[in-house]
Design a protein around this motif. Structure first.
Motif, PDB file in Angstrom:
ATOM      1  N   ALA A 143       0.827  -1.209   0.000  1.00 23.11           N
ATOM      2  CA  ALA A 143       0.000   0.000   0.000  1.00 23.11           C
ATOM      3  C   ALA A 143       0.861   1.260   0.000  1.00 23.11           C
ATOM      4  O   ALA A 143       0.542   2.248  -0.665  1.00 23.11           O
ATOM      5  N   VAL A 144       1.977   1.233   0.735  1.00 21.63           N
ATOM      6  CA  VAL A 144       2.865   2.397   0.798  1.00 21.63           C
ATOM      7  C   VAL A 144       3.621   2.585  -0.511  1.00 21.63           C
ATOM      8  O   VAL A 144       3.740   3.693  -1.027  1.00 21.63           O
ATOM      9  N   ALA A 145       4.127   1.484  -1.069  1.00 19.59           N
ATOM     10  CA  ALA A 145       4.970   1.572  -2.258  1.00 19.59           C
ATOM     11  C   ALA A 145       4.184   1.818  -3.534  1.00 19.59           C
ATOM     12  O   ALA A 145       4.655   2.521  -4.434  1.00 19.59           O
ATOM     13  N   GLY A 146       3.001   1.228  -3.627  1.00 16.84           N
ATOM     14  CA  GLY A 146       2.264   1.346  -4.878  1.00 16.84           C
ATOM     15  C   GLY A 146       0.783   1.516  -4.690  1.00 16.84           C
ATOM     16  O   GLY A 146       0.003   0.634  -5.057  1.00 16.84           O
ATOM     17  N   PRO A 147       0.341   2.638  -4.098  1.00 16.49           N
ATOM     18  CA  PRO A 147      -1.098   2.818  -3.847  1.00 16.49           C
ATOM     19  C   PRO A 147      -1.935   2.860  -5.128  1.00 16.49           C
ATOM     20  O   PRO A 147      -3.139   2.599  -5.073  1.00 16.49           O
ATOM     21  N   LYS A 148      -1.308   3.189  -6.259  1.00 13.60           N
ATOM     22  CA  LYS A 148      -2.061   3.292  -7.510  1.00 13.60           C
ATOM     23  C   LYS A 148      -1.796   2.127  -8.457  1.00 13.60           C
ATOM     24  O   LYS A 148      -2.218   2.160  -9.618  1.00 13.60           O
ATOM     25  N   LEU A 149      -1.094   1.120  -7.970  1.00  9.07           N
ATOM     26  CA  LEU A 149      -0.851  -0.055  -8.797  1.00  9.07           C
ATOM     27  C   LEU A 149      -2.148  -0.846  -8.964  1.00  9.07           C
ATOM     28  O   LEU A 149      -3.096  -0.660  -8.195  1.00  9.07           O
ATOM     29  N   PRO A 150      -2.247  -1.723  -9.963  1.00  8.03           N
ATOM     30  CA  PRO A 150      -3.491  -2.476 -10.200  1.00  8.03           C
ATOM     31  C   PRO A 150      -3.963  -3.213  -8.950  1.00  8.03           C
ATOM     32  O   PRO A 150      -3.163  -3.871  -8.275  1.00  8.03           O
ATOM     33  N   PRO A 151      -5.245  -3.138  -8.631  1.00  8.47           N
ATOM     34  CA  PRO A 151      -5.770  -3.830  -7.441  1.00  8.47           C
ATOM     35  C   PRO A 151      -5.622  -5.347  -7.530  1.00  8.47           C
ATOM     36  O   PRO A 151      -5.652  -6.031  -6.510  1.00  8.47           O
ATOM     37  N   THR A 152      -5.447  -5.866  -8.742  1.00  8.18           N
ATOM     38  CA  THR A 152      -5.267  -7.310  -8.888  1.00  8.18           C
ATOM     39  C   THR A 152      -3.999  -7.795  -8.181  1.00  8.18           C
ATOM     40  O   THR A 152      -3.925  -8.957  -7.768  1.00  8.18           O
ATOM     41  N   LEU A 153      -3.008  -6.918  -8.029  1.00  8.29           N
ATOM     42  CA  LEU A 153      -1.792  -7.294  -7.311  1.00  8.29           C
ATOM     43  C   LEU A 153      -2.081  -7.529  -5.834  1.00  8.29           C
ATOM     44  O   LEU A 153      -1.511  -8.434  -5.212  1.00  8.29           O
ATOM     45  N   ARG A 154      -2.951  -6.710  -5.257  1.00  6.76           N
ATOM     46  CA  ARG A 154      -3.306  -6.874  -3.846  1.00  6.76           C
ATOM     47  C   ARG A 154      -4.091  -8.182  -3.634  1.00  6.76           C
ATOM     48  O   ARG A 154      -3.848  -8.896  -2.658  1.00  6.76           O
ATOM     49  N   ILE A 155      -5.001  -8.460  -4.546  1.00  9.47           N
ATOM     50  CA  ILE A 155      -5.761  -9.704  -4.442  1.00  9.47           C
ATOM     51  C   ILE A 155      -4.841 -10.904  -4.622  1.00  9.47           C
ATOM     52  O   ILE A 155      -4.970 -11.917  -3.905  1.00  9.47           O
ATOM     53  N   PHE A 156      -3.879 -10.807  -5.544  1.00  5.87           N
ATOM     54  CA  PHE A 156      -2.912 -11.884  -5.747  1.00  5.87           C
ATOM     55  C   PHE A 156      -2.090 -12.115  -4.480  1.00  5.87           C
ATOM     56  O   PHE A 156      -1.913 -13.259  -4.036  1.00  5.87           O
ATOM     57  N   LEU A 157      -1.621 -11.028  -3.871  1.00  8.94           N
ATOM     58  CA  LEU A 157      -0.815 -11.142  -2.652  1.00  8.94           C
ATOM     59  C   LEU A 157      -1.646 -11.708  -1.500  1.00  8.94           C
ATOM     60  O   LEU A 157      -1.174 -12.574  -0.749  1.00  8.94           O
ATOM     61  N   LEU A 158      -2.879 -11.254  -1.354  1.00  8.12           N
ATOM     62  CA  LEU A 158      -3.747 -11.750  -0.285  1.00  8.12           C
ATOM     63  C   LEU A 158      -4.029 -13.244  -0.459  1.00  8.12           C
ATOM     64  O   LEU A 158      -3.919 -14.023   0.493  1.00  8.12           O
ATOM     65  N   THR A 159      -4.363 -13.638  -1.685  1.00  7.42           N
ATOM     66  CA  THR A 159      -4.681 -15.041  -1.937  1.00  7.42           C
ATOM     67  C   THR A 159      -3.462 -15.921  -1.708  1.00  7.42           C
ATOM     68  O   THR A 159      -3.553 -16.999  -1.112  1.00  7.42           O
ATOM     69  N   LEU A 160      -2.299 -15.457  -2.174  1.00  2.00           N
ATOM     70  CA  LEU A 160      -1.059 -16.211  -1.969  1.00  2.00           C
ATOM     71  C   LEU A 160      -0.760 -16.353  -0.477  1.00  2.00           C
ATOM     72  O   LEU A 160      -0.382 -17.433  -0.004  1.00  2.00           O
ATOM     73  N   ALA A 161      -0.933 -15.265   0.269  1.00  2.00           N
ATOM     74  CA  ALA A 161      -0.643 -15.298   1.705  1.00  2.00           C
ATOM     75  C   ALA A 161      -1.613 -16.226   2.434  1.00  2.00           C
ATOM     76  O   ALA A 161      -1.224 -16.915   3.383  1.00  2.00           O
ATOM     77  N   ILE A 162      -2.861 -16.252   2.004  1.00  2.00           N
ATOM     78  CA  ILE A 162      -3.839 -17.154   2.620  1.00  2.00           C
ATOM     79  C   ILE A 162      -3.458 -18.605   2.349  1.00  2.00           C
ATOM     80  O   ILE A 162      -3.514 -19.464   3.240  1.00  2.00           O
ATOM     81  N   ALA A 163      -3.031 -18.898   1.106  1.00  2.00           N
ATOM     82  CA  ALA A 163      -2.563 -20.245   0.785  1.00  2.00           C
ATOM     83  C   ALA A 163      -1.340 -20.599   1.628  1.00  2.00           C
ATOM     84  O   ALA A 163      -1.201 -21.730   2.114  1.00  2.00           O
ATOM     85  N   ASP A 164      -0.451 -19.613   1.830  1.00  2.00           N
ATOM     86  CA  ASP A 164       0.714 -19.794   2.694  1.00  2.00           C
ATOM     87  C   ASP A 164       0.292 -20.136   4.115  1.00  2.00           C
ATOM     88  O   ASP A 164       0.875 -21.013   4.764  1.00  2.00           O
ATOM     89  N   ASP A 165      -0.711 -19.411   4.621  1.00  2.00           N
ATOM     90  CA  ASP A 165      -1.204 -19.665   5.974  1.00  2.00           C
ATOM     91  C   ASP A 165      -1.765 -21.074   6.103  1.00  2.00           C
ATOM     92  O   ASP A 165      -1.589 -21.741   7.132  1.00  2.00           O
ATOM     93  N   LEU A 166      -2.460 -21.534   5.048  1.00  2.00           N
ATOM     94  CA  LEU A 166      -3.019 -22.876   5.074  1.00  2.00           C
ATOM     95  C   LEU A 166      -1.910 -23.923   5.164  1.00  2.00           C
ATOM     96  O   LEU A 166      -2.007 -24.896   5.921  1.00  2.00           O
ATOM     97  N   VAL A 167      -0.825 -23.708   4.399  1.00  2.00           N
ATOM     98  CA  VAL A 167       0.333 -24.604   4.468  1.00  2.00           C
ATOM     99  C   VAL A 167       0.948 -24.562   5.867  1.00  2.00           C
ATOM    100  O   VAL A 167       1.319 -25.595   6.435  1.00  2.00           O
ATOM    101  N   ALA A 168       1.052 -23.341   6.434  1.00  2.00           N
ATOM    102  CA  ALA A 168       1.630 -23.199   7.776  1.00  2.00           C
ATOM    103  C   ALA A 168       0.818 -23.980   8.805  1.00  2.00           C
ATOM    104  O   ALA A 168       1.384 -24.635   9.686  1.00  2.00           O
ATOM    105  N   VAL A 169      -0.503 -23.921   8.689  1.00  2.00           N
ATOM    106  CA  VAL A 169      -1.366 -24.659   9.628  1.00  2.00           C
ATOM    107  C   VAL A 169      -1.123 -26.162   9.511  1.00  2.00           C
ATOM    108  O   VAL A 169      -1.023 -26.883  10.512  1.00  2.00           O
TER     109      VAL A 169
END
Length: 396
Positions: A143-169
């Protein structure tokens, strides 16, 4: 288009990142000040709790990890369930890229850690530590580095992190469960069964869910299973449907009610308790030991190579599409941000190296902080460069 619950989750996670960083910075400064003894005395202070037949004693940091962090995993479980059934993870076409990227971001950091910890003197059991991604910290940096970057990047990062969390569990369940007490485990299983049956009772008072969750936590703690799994199990029992026609679903209401407390209180408190380490250590051992070097290198190099490499391979083989409107440089920048393991890595590190192993625990803290900070800086620089190029291209 991301759903409203997903957007709300993104906003809260992004806002909490700054508070997380502040809590960690205070802990590190205190741990390297003339009053460092007071910091360690606070975190290792023994606290006894007895309520009826329940009795337990552990350090203050231990209580935060054992009693507060399951609430964090409960909220993570709610988000995972929502995304699987109604959100990004329910769409196979959108799911391919972040899941494959997450797989690369687990395998490569683990291999790099093992390279540093092979042979005598190494601690191979810490390999899961650099496989995690801290959603709040990474989203805040984006959010700090690229507030105007495509919102699809945020969704990609969120989804990837959620998948990461599932692996961690899953890793926590498989690797960090020992000395099982089967009567208590049976009590936990019965409680989960009751909660699952209650999911059909949409109008059940929230107090019923709270009592059931607390009972499940107590059984899980006494069973020898990590209590974070109690949070995940309870979350998957919460119904999606609303209590009454036209209202919000029970899951969404619960997640929206608890998420701010997790993001702005529980995670910063855990970061404060877990992040403090001595920069010098014993002859620099905290920073230059195989555990700290393996964790730092796994987060910084492993995540970039694993996430970006897997994503590029999936896109090149046409198994997935690049996030709409995103450039390759931006995808690389987000891949670097995935190396911000922080709270999740610290949590796994506390499980891999208990408080009795003080030296290794200090190395974990040093490696996680160094690797996470370096990844955040690298990712933010790359994304800032890309954002500046976009501005230049748009200027007539």
């Amino acid at each position: 288009m991301a759903s409203r619950p997903t957007l709300a989750f993104l906003k809260t996670e992004t806002g909490s990142g700054v508070l997380l960083a502040a809590a960690a910075l205070i802990a590190i400064i205190w741990a390297n000040s003339p009053w460092a003894g007071a910091y360690h005395a606070l975190t290792y202070q023994k606290v006894a709790v007895q309520v009826g037949p329940f009795a337990e004693e552990m350090s203050l940091a231990g209580w935060v990890k054992t009693a507060l962090m399951p609430i964090f995993f409960f909220v993570v479980g709610l988000e995972i369930k929502h995304e699987i059934l109604r959100g990004e993870l329910s769409n196979p076409r959108r799911l391919a890229l972040p899941v494959l990227a997450a797989a690369g971001g687990v395998v490569v950091p683990a291999l790099i850690y093992l390279l540093f910890n092979r042979g005598a003197g190494g601690s191979p059991q810490g390999w899961p530590i650099p496989t995690a991604t801290d959603i709040a910290f990474a989203l805040a940096a984006l959010a700090v580095a690229g507030p105007k970057l495509p919102p699809t990047l945020r969704i990609f990062l969120l989804t990837l992190a959620i998948a990461d969390d599932l692996v961690a569990v899953l890793l926590i369940a498989v690797l960090f469960t020992a000395d099982l007490r089967f009567p208590m485990l049976a009590g936990a299983a019965v409680t989960v069964a009751v909660l699952a049956a209650m999911s059909r009772w949409r109008t059940a008072p929230y107090s019923f869910w709270a009592i059931g969750g607390l009972l499940l936590w107590g059984f899980t703690l006494k069973s020898g299973v990590n209590t974070s799994l109690a949070g995940i199990a309870a979350a998957f029992c919460i119904p999606l449907e609303p209590k009454r026609t036209g209202g919000q679903g029970v899951l969404i209401e619960t997640m929206e009610a608890l998420h701010p407390y997790v993001a702005f209180f529980i995670l910063p408190v855990f970061a404060f308790m877990a992040a403090g380490f001595a920069l010098g250590g014993a002859g620099g051992g905290d920073i230059l030991g195989p555990v700290s070097l393996g964790v730092a290198a796994g987060l910084f190099f492993g995540k970039q190579i694993g996430v970006f490499g897997a994503a590029a391979l999936a896109i090149g083989l046409k198994w997935a599409r690049r996030p709409t409107g995103a450039k390759w440089l931006e995808l690389y920048g987000v891949s670097a941000l995935c190396g911000v393991g922080f709270t999740m890595s610290l949590f796994i590190g506390a499980l891999a190296f208990p408080e009795v192993d003080v030296a290794r625990e200090a190395e974990v803290r040093a490696g996680v902080v160094i690797g996470s900070v370096a990844s955040a800086i690298a990712g933010m620089i790359v994304l800032a460069i890309s954002a500046a190029r976009r501005t230049t291209e748009e200027t007539p």
